[in-house]
Design a protein around this motif. Structure first.
Motif, PDB file in Angstrom:
ATOM      1  N   HIS A  21      88.931  23.660 -43.478  1.00 27.73           N
ATOM      2  CA  HIS A  21      87.497  23.951 -43.503  1.00 27.73           C
ATOM      3  C   HIS A  21      86.756  23.121 -42.471  1.00 27.73           C
ATOM      4  CE1 HIS A  21      83.671  25.180 -45.297  1.00 27.73           C
ATOM      5  NE2 HIS A  21      83.292  23.956 -44.970  1.00 27.73           N
ATOM      6  N   GLY A  22      87.165  21.857 -42.339  1.00 29.45           N
ATOM      7  CA  GLY A  22      86.519  21.016 -41.343  1.00 29.45           C
ATOM      8  C   GLY A  22      86.687  21.569 -39.950  1.00 29.45           C
ATOM      9  N   HIS A  23      87.870  22.120 -39.660  1.00 29.46           N
ATOM     10  CA  HIS A  23      88.085  22.671 -38.327  1.00 29.46           C
ATOM     11  C   HIS A  23      87.353  23.983 -38.135  1.00 29.46           C
ATOM     12  CE1 HIS A  23      90.884  19.919 -36.374  1.00 29.46           C
ATOM     13  NE2 HIS A  23      91.290  19.645 -37.597  1.00 29.46           N
ATOM     14  N   SER A  24      87.188  24.760 -39.216  1.00 33.64           N
ATOM     15  CA  SER A  24      86.463  26.008 -39.077  1.00 33.64           C
ATOM     16  C   SER A  24      85.017  25.759 -38.737  1.00 33.64           C
ATOM     17  CB  SER A  24      86.566  26.830 -40.362  1.00 33.64           C
ATOM     18  OG  SER A  24      85.882  26.189 -41.424  1.00 33.64           O
ATOM     19  N   ALA A  86      75.540  13.050 -26.631  1.00 32.25           N
ATOM     20  CA  ALA A  86      75.402  13.478 -28.021  1.00 32.25           C
ATOM     21  C   ALA A  86      76.258  14.711 -28.302  1.00 32.25           C
ATOM     22  CB  ALA A  86      73.934  13.777 -28.341  1.00 32.25           C
ATOM     23  N   PHE A  87      76.226  15.686 -27.390  1.00 32.22           N
ATOM     24  CA  PHE A  87      77.041  16.889 -27.594  1.00 32.22           C
ATOM     25  C   PHE A  87      78.524  16.546 -27.604  1.00 32.22           C
ATOM     26  CE2 PHE A  87      73.333  19.480 -25.974  1.00 32.22           C
ATOM     27  CZ  PHE A  87      73.127  20.118 -27.181  1.00 32.22           C
ATOM     28  N   ARG A  88      78.924  15.599 -26.766  1.00 29.24           N
ATOM     29  CA  ARG A  88      80.341  15.214 -26.747  1.00 29.24           C
ATOM     30  C   ARG A  88      80.728  14.524 -28.049  1.00 29.24           C
ATOM     31  NH1 ARG A  88      82.778  14.492 -21.073  1.00 29.24           N
ATOM     32  NH2 ARG A  88      81.418  15.824 -19.848  1.00 29.24           N
ATOM     33  N   LEU A  89      79.827  13.699 -28.573  1.00 31.60           N
ATOM     34  CA  LEU A  89      80.121  13.007 -29.824  1.00 31.60           C
ATOM     35  C   LEU A  89      80.238  13.972 -30.999  1.00 31.60           C
ATOM     36  CD1 LEU A  89      77.984   9.735 -29.750  1.00 31.60           C
ATOM     37  CD2 LEU A  89      80.467   9.921 -29.801  1.00 31.60           C
ATOM     38  N   THR A  90      79.425  15.031 -30.991  1.00 28.29           N
ATOM     39  CA  THR A  90      79.471  15.965 -32.112  1.00 28.29           C
ATOM     40  C   THR A  90      80.800  16.725 -32.175  1.00 28.29           C
ATOM     41  OG1 THR A  90      78.389  17.705 -30.801  1.00 28.29           O
ATOM     42  CG2 THR A  90      76.971  16.303 -32.150  1.00 28.29           C
ATOM     43  N   ARG A  91      81.571  16.682 -31.102  1.00 30.75           N
ATOM     44  CA  ARG A  91      82.885  17.328 -31.121  1.00 30.75           C
ATOM     45  C   ARG A  91      83.934  16.456 -31.801  1.00 30.75           C
ATOM     46  NH1 ARG A  91      81.986  18.682 -25.509  1.00 30.75           N
ATOM     47  NH2 ARG A  91      83.686  17.296 -24.912  1.00 30.75           N
ATOM     48  N   LYS A  92      83.612  15.186 -32.019  1.00 32.09           N
ATOM     49  CA  LYS A  92      84.580  14.312 -32.681  1.00 32.09           C
ATOM     50  C   LYS A  92      84.765  14.756 -34.127  1.00 32.09           C
ATOM     51  CE  LYS A  92      84.656   9.931 -32.040  1.00 32.09           C
ATOM     52  NZ  LYS A  92      84.292   8.494 -31.977  1.00 32.09           N
ATOM     53  N   PRO A  93      85.988  14.724 -34.628  1.00 34.73           N
ATOM     54  CA  PRO A  93      86.202  15.139 -36.028  1.00 34.73           C
ATOM     55  C   PRO A  93      85.613  14.122 -36.989  1.00 34.73           C
ATOM     56  CG  PRO A  93      88.220  14.222 -35.100  1.00 34.73           C
ATOM     57  CD  PRO A  93      87.242  14.309 -33.962  1.00 34.73           C
ATOM     58  N   ARG A  94      85.272  14.591 -38.170  1.00 37.21           N
ATOM     59  CA  ARG A  94      84.765  13.679 -39.196  1.00 37.21           C
ATOM     60  C   ARG A  94      85.889  12.771 -39.658  1.00 37.21           C
ATOM     61  NH1 ARG A  94      84.097  17.955 -44.196  1.00 37.21           N
ATOM     62  NH2 ARG A  94      86.322  18.173 -44.650  1.00 37.21           N
ATOM     63  N   ARG A  98      82.462   8.683 -41.709  1.00 41.60           N
ATOM     64  CA  ARG A  98      81.394   9.653 -41.416  1.00 41.60           C
ATOM     65  C   ARG A  98      81.884  11.030 -41.849  1.00 41.60           C
ATOM     66  NH1 ARG A  98      81.699   5.824 -37.626  1.00 41.60           N
ATOM     67  NH2 ARG A  98      79.792   4.698 -37.087  1.00 41.60           N
ATOM     68  N   THR A  99      81.683  11.314 -43.150  1.00 45.64           N
ATOM     69  CA  THR A  99      82.290  12.501 -43.736  1.00 45.64           C
ATOM     70  C   THR A  99      81.637  13.795 -43.271  1.00 45.64           C
ATOM     71  OG1 THR A  99      80.845  12.276 -45.678  1.00 45.64           O
ATOM     72  CG2 THR A  99      83.007  11.242 -45.787  1.00 45.64           C
ATOM     73  N   TYR A 100      80.460  13.714 -42.657  1.00 45.35           N
ATOM     74  CA  TYR A 100      79.845  14.892 -42.063  1.00 45.35           C
ATOM     75  C   TYR A 100      80.014  14.911 -40.552  1.00 45.35           C
ATOM     76  CZ  TYR A 100      77.511  16.237 -46.387  1.00 45.35           C
ATOM     77  OH  TYR A 100      77.232  16.664 -47.657  1.00 45.35           O
ATOM     78  N   GLY A 101      80.801  14.007 -40.013  1.00 46.09           N
ATOM     79  CA  GLY A 101      81.007  13.975 -38.576  1.00 46.09           C
ATOM     80  C   GLY A 101      79.859  13.282 -37.858  1.00 46.09           C
ATOM     81  N   ALA A 346      73.067   9.278 -45.417  1.00 40.98           N
ATOM     82  CA  ALA A 346      72.620   9.745 -44.089  1.00 40.98           C
ATOM     83  C   ALA A 346      73.700   9.456 -43.074  1.00 40.98           C
ATOM     84  CB  ALA A 346      71.332   9.036 -43.704  1.00 40.98           C
ATOM     85  N   PRO A 347      74.299  10.505 -42.482  1.00 48.04           N
ATOM     86  CA  PRO A 347      75.360  10.282 -41.493  1.00 48.04           C
ATOM     87  C   PRO A 347      74.784   9.815 -40.176  1.00 48.04           C
ATOM     88  CG  PRO A 347      74.896  12.613 -41.715  1.00 48.04           C
ATOM     89  CD  PRO A 347      74.035  11.902 -42.724  1.00 48.04           C
ATOM     90  N   VAL A 348      75.656   9.193 -39.389  1.00 44.23           N
ATOM     91  CA  VAL A 348      75.237   8.735 -38.068  1.00 44.23           C
ATOM     92  C   VAL A 348      75.523   9.831 -37.069  1.00 44.23           C
ATOM     93  CG1 VAL A 348      75.651   7.029 -36.280  1.00 44.23           C
ATOM     94  CG2 VAL A 348      75.674   6.353 -38.659  1.00 44.23           C
TER      95      VAL A 348
END
Length: 348
Positions: A21-24, A86-94, A98-101, A346-348
């Motif tokens: 699910h995380g990958h989807s 920021a866009f590059r960081l959002t591609r990092k997996p949770r 940071r359970t929401y990535g 609150a996730p980072v």
């Protein structure tokens, strides 16, 4: 009853389903984020290159409007660079921390960009005041040429960003910065024409102040929207008070909804948790699926965590579902036992 589970969430209890699910989620948002990142990278390169030309031109011609626009472009270059990061960081997996990535990082960038716009506007107004008290000589010809070139560059950058995702706060923040530059170029061009035709130099700081006021309005809206996300506020397009009545009307076997909390990780990722008190003969799984479907279809919330109750709320001392909200009920999502172990801090 075997179907009476304490909690139902969007994720299957097994580790494999949870992992997929995380990958989807990443796959769904990956294409849009990739396109946004490419647009922002192009915009950053164009902005940084012309910023240097405007600094030289502003110093040469003595134009505050050009220097003000160069100042915009400097902060825009930094803002666009942060946006790309920021866009590059959002591609990092949770992960477990940071359970929401890392999606919330782009909201932090948008918030910082909004504050930077406030600072830029204040500096422009301050310098304009001094220019009105002590007018300086301005070379209208060079100012006109550089302002015209700046306008073309800013129009190009604007259209590069304008095709991106308008719901993304990171893109909105970058677009607002570039709009400020675009207005600054228009102001500098208009001021140059007035100076060439009339010799009236106060038009330069006056138009700079008008640009600063427009920037303040845009900065306020950006900081307000990013702050709403960072403060775990409900989605701006959600009427929270309408959710519980709608669910109890539409979902068979659902007696009451309480402890409802809704918030966003980013404006595109809406989340909710709620307690659902069921009739004694209700099927917990069927009711949970119906609640999730209604939350998706009626309210646009794709991730809802549902805590099932029969007769007694786990968070209350009262018998029955005649639930009473305490005056100070903390927004403590971590206090709920989620099947996917998402900590709703609150996730980072």
């Amino acid at each position: 009853m075997s179907d009476r589970r304490t909690m139902h969430d969007d994720h299957h209890p097994s580790g494999d389903r949870h992992h997929h699910h995380g990958h989807s989620h990443n796959a769904i948002g990956g294409h849009a984020h990739g396109a946004n990142e490419r647009r922002m990278t192009i915009a950053a390169i164009l902005t940084g290159a012309f910023m240097l030309a405007e600094v030289v031109g502003g110093l040469w011609s003595g134009s505050l409007a050009l220097l003000a626009d160069a100042g915009h472009m400097l902060t825009d270059f930094a803002a666009l660079g942060l946006g790309v990061i920021a866009f590059r960081l959002t591609r990092k997996p949770r992960d477990d921390r940071r359970t929401y990535g890392y999606d919330r990082f782009e909201v932090l960038v948008a918030f910082v960009n909004g504050l930077a716009l406030f600072a830029i506007a204040a500096l422009i107004v301050y310098e304009a005041w001094h220019r009105l008290e002590q007018p300086a000589a301005i070379l209208g010809g060079p100012m006109l040429a550089i302002a015209g070139a700046g306008l073309l560059v800013n129009v190009a950058v604007f259209f590069v960003l304008h095709g991106g995702d308008r719901e993304n706060l990171n893109m909105r923040g970058a677009l607002l910065h570039v709009m400020g530059d675009l207005l600054g170029s228009v102001a500098a061009l208009a001021a140059a024409l007035v100076i060439l035709l009339t010799g009236w130099t106060p038009i330069d700081p006056i138009l700079s102040v008008l640009v600063a006021l427009l920037l303040l309005a845009s900065a306020y809206r950006l900081v307000r929207d990013a702050g709403q996300v960072l403060l775990e506020g409900a989605p701006t397009d959600l009427a929270v008070e309408a959710v519980a009545p709608h669910l109890t009307r539409q979902v068979a076997g659902l007696r009451e909804v309480h402890h409802l909390h809704a918030w966003t990780i980013t404006p595109e990722r809406k989340m909710a948790t709620l307690h659902a008190c069921l009739e004694e003969d209700s099927d917990a799984m069927a009711v949970t699926r119906a609640i999730k479907a209604e939350m998706r279809e009626a309210f646009g919330i794709g991730h809802t965590t549902v805590e099932i109750e029969y007769g007694i709320c786990a968070d209350e001392a009262e018998d029955g579902c005649g639930h009473r909200e305490h005056a100070h009920h903390p927004h403590d999502h971590a206090g709920h036992t989620h099947s996917d172990h998402h900590a709703h801090a609150a996730p980072v």
